[in-house]
Write an enzyme that holds these catalytic residues in place. Structure first.
Site, short mmCIF file in Angstrom:
data_model
loop_
_atom_site.label_atom_id
_atom_site.label_comp_id
_atom_site.label_asym_id
_atom_site.label_seq_id
_atom_site.Cartn_x
_atom_site.Cartn_y
_atom_site.Cartn_z
N HIS A 18 0.84 -1.21 0.00
CA HIS A 18 0.00 0.00 0.00
C HIS A 18 0.87 1.25 0.00
CE1 HIS A 18 -3.60 2.40 1.18
NE2 HIS A 18 -2.68 3.16 1.78
N GLU A 19 1.83 1.30 0.89
CA GLU A 19 2.71 2.47 0.98
C GLU A 19 3.60 2.59 -0.24
OE1 GLU A 19 2.37 4.76 3.12
OE2 GLU A 19 0.96 3.70 4.43
N HIS A 22 1.90 4.58 -2.93
CA HIS A 22 2.06 6.03 -2.73
C HIS A 22 3.46 6.47 -3.15
CE1 HIS A 22 -1.77 6.29 -0.76
NE2 HIS A 22 -1.40 5.66 0.35
#
Length: 351
Positions: A18-19, A22
């Site tokens: 998920h990170e 980003h």
């Protein structure tokens, strides 16, 4: 102990991906990333490369992506808030999007190894709503109201989330010449005191078959992700309509890790391949669920940030950054309180 480590790593991988979503979109949009870390808590080690510090931290729970000027004004042209609104939308949306991509990859592994489900009605209880509606053994339900049905779990989850609702059922029925006839009927499930839920009066049977083409593999892998998404929304609906209690429906990291550990322990006794597929299945569920939860329009989550960015895109100018920060701070405080409640509930359930 090995089971708990495997469970923690699965949970950590999902947050890390998920990170990374980003991080990757931030880099592609020329946004400065101050730190990208694997794990949480104090640093074990770190190294600097260009503008970004890459860190390995002591707790193997996910990671973080700290961007320049993300929550404060910064004159640097590489600051997050100095980029175009569409660049910022892509960065914020990338986290949940990468969770869905990861979920799809695990779904492909599962379908390649197990196959996909072929199901049909094997028995209809005499005098039941299904019998009165004309359903027969051999029928395959393809739609219930507005929901497309691919596996019999779709029917069960829909009925749990919509108890007692009248169902318009579309089905396929095998004909004598080997073709399929399409039919449609309406029935209202009856409540069973014995089962404690509404029943149609049918028994399903299923078997798993291997995907014979890339198209089938892609379709049924995507279905696995879709099922996780729809069941997550159904669970949220059941939570808000008080069909289930909060302490029963909401599981935090402690309980999730414990459940994964138990499943891994059970599957290890069968074989290493079953254990790995069990981990893939949990990773699929958690990754899709994390993607959905982060897209909810709740302040401090990605969905809450996207709401402000979409408003900015429509208005042509952003909301006052100080006011937006206050909203996100309030949301963060609520989320922290929820995390404390969930953690307490997890520990209580395990005692």
């Amino acid at each position: 102990m090995l089971n708990i480590i495997a469970a923690v790593l699965v949970f950590g991988l999902i947050v890390l991906v998920h990170e990374f979503g980003h991080f990757l979109l931030a880099k592609l949009n020329g946004i400065g990333v101050v730190e990208f870390s694997i794990g949480m808590g104090p640093r074990l080690c770190s190294w600097q490369r260009g503008e970004t510090r890459y860190s390995l931290k002591i707790l193997p729970f996910g990671g973080s992506c700290m961007m320049l000027g993300e929550d404060e004004k910064d004159a640097d042209p590489k600051a997050f808030n100095n980029k175009s609104v569409w660049a910022r939308i892509s960065v914020v949306f990338a986290g949940p999007a990468f969770n869905f991509i990861l979920a799809l990859l695990f779904a492909v592994i599962i379908v390649m190894n197990i196959g996909y489900q072929k199901f049909q009605i094997s028995d209809v209880t005499e005098g039941s709503p299904a019998a009165e509606a004309g359903l027969q053994p051999g029928d395959v339900i393809t739609r219930v109201n507005s929901r497309k049905i691919t596996a019999y779990e779709d029917v069960q989850v829909y009925m749990l989330a919509n108890p007692g609702e009248t169902l318009r059922i579309r089905y396929n029925r095998p004909a004598e010449d080997g073709s399929w006839e399409t039919g449609e009927t309406v029935l209202t499930p009856k409540y069973s005191e014995t089962e404690g839920r509404y029943l149609m009066g049918v028994t399903f049977t299923s078997r798993y078959v291997k995907a014979e083409s890339l198209g089938e593999l892609a379709y049924y892998s995507a279905y696995q992700v879709k099922y996780c998404v729809t069941s997550t929304f159904d669970s949220l609906k059941m939570l808000f309509t008080r069909q289930v209690q909060v302490d029963e429906a909401v599981a935090g990291p402690v309980r999730i890790v414990a459940m994964i550990g138990e499943n891994v322990e059970e599957s290890r006794e069968i074989g290493i391949s079953v254990m790995l597929l069990t981990l893939c299945y949990w990773s699929l569920i958690l990754s899709a669920s994390l993607g959905i939860m982060n897209l909810l329009p709740i302040p401090a989550l990605d969905g809450g940030r996207l709401v402000f960015l979409i408003i900015e895109a429509i208005r042509g100018k952003g909301i006052d950054q100080e006011k937006e920060g206050m909203v996100h701070m309030a949301g963060l405080l609520i989320l922290m309180a929820l995390m404390v409640f969930v953690l307490f509930n997890d520990i209580r359930s395990l005692l």
